[in-house]
Design a protein around this motif. Structure first.
Motif, PDB file in Angstrom:
ATOM      1  N   ASP A  60       3.539  21.381  12.523  1.00 15.31           N
ATOM      2  CA  ASP A  60       4.116  22.618  13.038  1.00 15.31           C
ATOM      3  C   ASP A  60       5.048  22.328  14.205  1.00 15.31           C
ATOM      4  O   ASP A  60       4.993  21.259  14.806  1.00 15.31           O
ATOM      5  CB  ASP A  60       3.020  23.577  13.489  1.00 15.31           C
ATOM      6  CG  ASP A  60       3.381  25.041  13.277  1.00 15.31           C
ATOM      7  OD1 ASP A  60       4.565  25.332  12.987  1.00 15.31           O
ATOM      8  OD2 ASP A  60       2.492  25.902  13.399  1.00 15.31           O
ATOM      9  N   ASP A  97       2.045  35.797   9.117  1.00 14.57           N
ATOM     10  CA  ASP A  97       2.401  35.048   7.913  1.00 14.57           C
ATOM     11  C   ASP A  97       2.669  33.570   8.173  1.00 14.57           C
ATOM     12  O   ASP A  97       2.870  32.806   7.222  1.00 14.57           O
ATOM     13  CB  ASP A  97       3.652  35.665   7.257  1.00 14.57           C
ATOM     14  CG  ASP A  97       3.421  37.087   6.776  1.00 14.57           C
ATOM     15  OD1 ASP A  97       2.253  37.439   6.505  1.00 14.57           O
ATOM     16  OD2 ASP A  97       4.409  37.842   6.671  1.00 14.57           O
ATOM     17  N   TRP A  98       2.707  33.166   9.449  1.00 15.09           N
ATOM     18  CA  TRP A  98       3.020  31.781   9.759  1.00 15.09           C
ATOM     19  C   TRP A  98       1.921  30.853   9.262  1.00 15.09           C
ATOM     20  O   TRP A  98       0.744  31.215   9.203  1.00 15.09           O
ATOM     21  CB  TRP A  98       3.158  31.562  11.262  1.00 15.09           C
ATOM     22  CG  TRP A  98       4.245  32.354  11.913  1.00 15.09           C
ATOM     23  CD1 TRP A  98       5.195  33.127  11.316  1.00 15.09           C
ATOM     24  CD2 TRP A  98       4.461  32.470  13.319  1.00 15.09           C
ATOM     25  NE1 TRP A  98       6.002  33.713  12.258  1.00 15.09           N
ATOM     26  CE2 TRP A  98       5.577  33.330  13.490  1.00 15.09           C
ATOM     27  CE3 TRP A  98       3.836  31.929  14.436  1.00 15.09           C
ATOM     28  CZ2 TRP A  98       6.068  33.666  14.754  1.00 15.09           C
ATOM     29  CZ3 TRP A  98       4.325  32.259  15.695  1.00 15.09           C
ATOM     30  CH2 TRP A  98       5.436  33.113  15.846  1.00 15.09           C
ATOM     31  N   GLY A  99       2.309  29.645   8.902  1.00 16.05           N
ATOM     32  CA  GLY A  99       1.344  28.636   8.510  1.00 16.05           C
ATOM     33  C   GLY A  99       2.038  27.346   8.142  1.00 16.05           C
ATOM     34  O   GLY A  99       3.270  27.239   8.167  1.00 16.05           O
ATOM     35  N   THR A 140       0.697  25.370   5.350  1.00 18.28           N
ATOM     36  CA  THR A 140       0.209  24.956   4.041  1.00 18.28           C
ATOM     37  C   THR A 140       0.710  25.927   2.972  1.00 18.28           C
ATOM     38  O   THR A 140       1.461  26.869   3.263  1.00 18.28           O
ATOM     39  CB  THR A 140      -1.329  24.892   4.029  1.00 18.28           C
ATOM     40  OG1 THR A 140      -1.864  26.159   4.443  1.00 18.28           O
ATOM     41  CG2 THR A 140      -1.848  23.810   4.969  1.00 18.28           C
ATOM     42  N   LYS A 190       2.026  30.000   2.935  1.00 16.43           N
ATOM     43  CA  LYS A 190       2.322  30.481   4.281  1.00 16.43           C
ATOM     44  C   LYS A 190       3.831  30.421   4.541  1.00 16.43           C
ATOM     45  O   LYS A 190       4.574  29.739   3.836  1.00 16.43           O
ATOM     46  CB  LYS A 190       1.586  29.636   5.320  1.00 16.43           C
ATOM     47  CG  LYS A 190       0.075  29.708   5.210  1.00 16.43           C
ATOM     48  CD  LYS A 190      -0.449  31.102   5.527  1.00 16.43           C
ATOM     49  CE  LYS A 190      -1.966  31.128   5.534  1.00 16.43           C
ATOM     50  NZ  LYS A 190      -2.486  32.491   5.873  1.00 16.43           N
ATOM     51  N   ARG A 248       6.494  28.859   6.144  1.00 16.96           N
ATOM     52  CA  ARG A 248       6.698  27.552   6.781  1.00 16.96           C
ATOM     53  C   ARG A 248       8.150  27.337   7.199  1.00 16.96           C
ATOM     54  O   ARG A 248       8.461  26.336   7.836  1.00 16.96           O
ATOM     55  CB  ARG A 248       6.272  26.441   5.810  1.00 16.96           C
ATOM     56  CG  ARG A 248       4.810  26.527   5.396  1.00 16.96           C
ATOM     57  CD  ARG A 248       4.417  25.432   4.400  1.00 16.96           C
ATOM     58  NE  ARG A 248       5.108  25.584   3.126  1.00 16.96           N
ATOM     59  CZ  ARG A 248       6.119  24.847   2.717  1.00 16.96           C
ATOM     60  NH1 ARG A 248       6.600  23.872   3.492  1.00 16.96           N
ATOM     61  NH2 ARG A 248       6.687  25.040   1.538  1.00 16.96           N
TER      62      ARG A 248
END
Length: 232
Positions: A131, A146-148, A150, A153, A155
């Protein structure tokens, strides 16, 4: 006339002399020495054609079979300078920095931060099980929930500019500078992205084969000791 002790003059010269970046070989223009390919499709079909070749002194990502060309060496605090173009139809590609565990995402992508090269999106960040933060995160990444990093998500982190890329078929110059936990990206002299608090600060370099043919006529790496306002 005012005189200074010799030892003070030497000390002052030492403190204020610029530190020259240390150039390291990344691509030798002849073969793929120093790199290895990770192409998942080859697991089932070892006779499949190459995804990466050297042609006319250039490193070429053929786009398919899908996969990555990964440096054998691990780097930290470095600047990558690349000149690339899509010789035919534009499409997707990217340079991955701080790459580590292979096939960490969708059984394909190594753990890394991707610097996007897709035409009209060059300079976007894609978080691949790592990240990074930027200013105006909600505006550039979407709703925080909504961030992630994997599958499934958000990205993608949008770059800062429009119109920095040259027309299709023309050469573009991309510079990626990684220093400590910061990553900065320039396209044709424009600062197009700048991130900080990266969760990775060292790793391998990876070039994507992701559907479109891309030629690299320059691909250099320098070891650096600090960030640049503009490295060109």
């Amino acid at each position: 006339m005012k005189f200074f002790p010799f030892w003070l003059m030497i000390q002052t010269a030492f403190v204020f002399s610029p530190v020259k970046a240390q150039e390291l070989p990344l691509f030798n223009g002849k073969d793929l020495t120093g790199w290895h390919a990770d192409v998942p499709e080859r697991d089932e079909n070892p006779d499949i054609g190459p995804s990466f070749i050297v042609r006319d002194g250039m490193l070429v990502s053929l786009g398919r079979p899908l996969g990555h060309l990964i440096s054998d060496r691990v780097y930290q605090n470095y600047r990558i300078t690349s000149e690339y173009r899509f010789p035919g139809e534009t499409g997707n590609c990217g340079i991955l920095v701080h790459a580590s565990t292979p096939r960490s995402l969708y059984d394909m992508f190594p753990k890394s931060i991707e610097v996007q090269m897709m035409h009209e999106n060059a300079g976007d960040f894609w978080c691949i099980v790592e990240d990074i933060k930027v200013d105006n995160m909600v505006e550039r990444r979407g709703p925080k929930e909504d961030w992630g990093i994997t599958e499934g998500k958000n990205r993608r982190i949008l770059n800062l500019t429009d119109g920095s890329e040259n027309p299709p078929g023309e050469w573009n110059r991309m510079i990626i500078e990684c220093f400590e936990d910061k990553i900065k990206v320039w396209i044709n002299g424009d600062l197009v992205n700048e991130g900080y608090q990266s969760t990775a600060t060292r790793g391998q370099i990876a070039i994507q084969a992701e559907g479109a043919e891309v030629e690299f006529r320059e691909l250099n790496l320098e070891q650096i000791s600090g960030l640049s306002e503009n490295p060109e």
